[in-house]
Design a protein around this motif. Structure first.
Motif: not given
Length: 156
Positions: A24-29, A42-44, A133-135, A142-145
């Motif tokens: 849960p709560n991972l960026p879409a990429f 992690p898998v991008i 760090d970019s993740f 995303a957390g702010d949203e």
């Protein structure tokens, strides 16, 4: 129709497609994580990372596990790619710098370009493209949203 390349010395393994474990709560990429030699990697999804149109998974889809340099240490990460086409020997003087098109072209993840007989290949800087760090920056946005009511607060 796009062709990308990376330094073969960064590749740890090329694996047949196996769906990563979603979290849960991972960026879409970030597709999820997978087990790699006793560790969690992690898998991008590179199509999503580059904002390209999505494609279906087929028999040529693979996960390339690469070494990434970050904060003085070496990390392993997986990249979902449509297929691996070639291994090409490229001399350093054959690598051209990314084009200078200002803000019109995002070259953050490019280390250069090479011309092959029938195509242009974008060389990817895996350290920048897979920088944890970019993740974290994406996750904080995303957390702010999510805190502003954009997400469902359901329990597991």
């Amino acid at each position: 129709g796009e062709h990308y390349g990376l330094d073969i010395l960064r590749v740890r393994e090329i694996r047949a497609w196996q769906a990563p474990r979603a979290l849960p709560n991972l960026p879409a990429f970030i597709s999820g994580v997978m087990d790699f030699r006793g560790g969690v990697v992690p898998v991008i999804d590179l199509r999503k990372r580059f904002n390209l149109e999505t494609a279906g998974i087929d028999r040529e889809t693979v996960i390339i596990v690469v070494n990434v340099q970050h904060a003085g240490q070496e990390l392993e990460m997986g990249m979902v790619v449509d297929r691996v086409a070639d291994v090409v020997d490229v001399k350093p003087d054959e690598v051209r710098p990314p084009p200078a098109l200002g803000a019109q072209l995002d070259t953050r993840f490019m280390s250069g370009m090479i011309s092959l007989a029938d195509r242009m290949v974008v060389l990817v800087d895996v350290d920048r493209m897979l920088d944890p760090d970019s993740f974290a920056q994406v996750l904080s946005v995303a957390g702010d949203e999510n805190q502003s009511g954009g997400a469902d607060d359901g329990a597991l």
